[in-house]
Design a protein around this motif. Structure first.
Motif, PDB file in Angstrom:
ATOM      1  N   UNK A 222       2.431 -20.846 -32.812  1.00 29.48           N
ATOM      2  CA  UNK A 222       3.277 -21.630 -31.917  1.00 29.48           C
ATOM      3  C   UNK A 222       2.386 -22.394 -30.946  1.00 29.48           C
ATOM      4  N   UNK A 223       2.626 -23.699 -30.823  1.00 33.07           N
ATOM      5  CA  UNK A 223       1.875 -24.556 -29.905  1.00 33.07           C
ATOM      6  C   UNK A 223       2.840 -25.235 -28.938  1.00 33.07           C
ATOM      7  N   UNK A 224       2.284 -25.808 -27.876  1.00 35.40           N
ATOM      8  CA  UNK A 224       3.062 -26.541 -26.874  1.00 35.40           C
ATOM      9  C   UNK A 224       4.172 -25.681 -26.282  1.00 35.40           C
ATOM     10  N   UNK A 225       3.827 -24.441 -25.960  1.00 41.03           N
ATOM     11  CA  UNK A 225       4.776 -23.502 -25.364  1.00 41.03           C
ATOM     12  C   UNK A 225       4.619 -23.534 -23.852  1.00 41.03           C
ATOM     13  N   UNK A 226       5.738 -23.460 -23.130  1.00 40.59           N
ATOM     14  CA  UNK A 226       5.691 -23.448 -21.675  1.00 40.59           C
ATOM     15  C   UNK A 226       4.982 -22.187 -21.200  1.00 40.59           C
ATOM     16  N   UNK A 227       4.027 -22.352 -20.294  1.00 40.80           N
ATOM     17  CA  UNK A 227       3.290 -21.199 -19.787  1.00 40.80           C
ATOM     18  C   UNK A 227       4.212 -20.286 -18.995  1.00 40.80           C
ATOM     19  N   UNK A 228       3.877 -18.994 -18.999  1.00 40.04           N
ATOM     20  CA  UNK A 228       4.693 -17.995 -18.308  1.00 40.04           C
ATOM     21  C   UNK A 228       5.213 -16.959 -19.282  1.00 40.04           C
TER      22      UNK A 228
END
Length: 383
Positions: free
Chosen positions: A135-141
């Motif tokens: 998975x790429x471009x995932x919102x941090x947190x």
């Protein structure tokens, strides 16, 4: 006090960092606060949403010609008691910047489970021939990772991802086995009496009805999406939170999930840090140590935060997934167009979810519309 001069300087620096263009490339930078709104996140943190930045930059196709562009930004600030300034939190400018790897195995054989699906923030992927999925471009947190496969128990994990890292998440699924009663040893000897001659018709055997299978979901997902006008709609969810004190953002014993409060003990809102980020996805999950969703009533509301038009002109769509049930789709009704005003205070109360003590969920469509709400007061929409 938050000074306009301070914000202009900070935002200009941010935009230069984000775009990678040196300052001389800009002929003019204007910051417009007409549609901006500040919301307190906690005692020393403030988020200012919908700040419009107007830039004059060279046209990429013809550098001799200038081009005007506008962007909207949400910036989170921390109050510095020494300088008495609001200091921008740089991490809030980073959206969809994390990556991670998921590996799915059969818990009994420790081999890759090739039929597994991995779901995060509304994105569903199937593992490769080695049991991996990226998975790429995932919102941090914090994120909820849901892993499922036919014939196996679902797996739910809460992980924390950060920009610049690429951690691996391992998930082992347990096969679903039907427990069948067995007896051991020799067959018992039963003393059967001699049959007697019946004097009346035999009583027909009682046929037990088949057991009722109750669907007890472990996860609920709600996704809000919309078109170009208005440019900014927000998803809001209220739900049970026993012991929660009343505050600016929520009522006593009930949480209010929205852009200023993106996470509770049983729900999470996934959205980027910038305005116009689509879609907005809410996930409801069991509390830590619980085996099913928390009982109580949940209400989902859409708020028209900014932009011309109304919710009924936004081409808005709300999708609801309860466990493995089929998707339910909600769109604004024609009646709503006669109620909503052309202002950024509209609300669309879409539905309520009633979670019973046994974990089953009932959907109660509402489809009601009202006006005159700010982000905090949306929690009272619908009663």
């Amino acid at each position: 006090m938050l000074s306009r001069h301070f914000l202009v300087n900070c935002l200009t620096v941010f935009l230069l960092l984000l775009s990678g263009i040196m300052p001389p490339a800009y002929a003019q930078t204007n910051i417009n606060f007409q549609e901006a709104q500040g919301t307190g996140i906690n005692a020393d943190t403030l988020q200012i949403k919908n700040m419009r930045v107007d830039l004059t930059i060279p046209d990429p196709a013809n550098p001799a010609i200038s081009k005007n562009v506008s962007s909207y930004y949400n910036i989170t600030f921390r109050f510095d008691p020494v300088t008495l300034h609001f200091v921008p939190i740089l991490e809030s400018m980073s959206a969809n910047c994390a990556s991670f790897l998921v590996r799915v195995l059969n818990s009994q054989t420790a081999t890759p489970l090739l039929t597994a699906h991995v779901l995060i923030n509304g994105e569903d992927k199937i593992v490769d021939t080695n049991g991996f999925v990226q998975f790429d471009n995932v919102t941090s947190g914090q994120q909820i990772v849901t892993v499922s496969a036919e014939g196996f128990e679902n797996s739910y994990q809460e992980i924390t991802v950060q920009c610049g890292t690429n951690p691996q998440v391992d998930a082992s699924l347990h096969p679903i086995t039907a427990s069948t009663p067995t007896t051991g040893g020799e067959e018992p000897v039963i003393d059967t009496p001699e049959p007697s001659v019946p004097t009346e018709e035999p009583t027909p055997p009682i046929i037990e009805p088949p057991p009722i299978v109750v669907d007890v979901p472990q996860l609920i997902r709600i996704q809000l999406d919309w078109g170009e006008t208005p440019r900014d709609l927000d998803a809001h969810l209220t739900g049970p939170e026993p012991g929660l004190a009343a505050s600016y953002g929520n009522d006593q014993d009930r949480f209010h999930l929205y852009f200023a409060n993106k996470e509770t003990s049983i729900a999470k809102l996934d959205t980027g840090e910038f305005s116009n980020t689509k879609p907005e996805v809410i996930t409801i999950f069991p509390a830590v140590g619980a085996h099913q969703l928390r009982a109580g009533s949940y209400r989902f509301v859409v708020h028209h935060f900014a932009g011309a038009g109304s919710i009924t002109t936004a081409d808005a769509q709300v999708r609801l997934w309860i466990g493995n049930q089929a998707e339910q789709l909600f769109t604004p009704t024609i009646e709503g167009a006669n109620i909503l005003a052309n202002a950024s205070t509209d609300v669309w109360i879409v539905f309520e979810l009633l979670v019973k003590e046994d974990g089953t969920v009932t959907v109660i469509p509402i489809q009601h519309y009202d006006t005159g709400f700010n982000p905090s007061s949306v929690r009272s929409a619908g009663g």
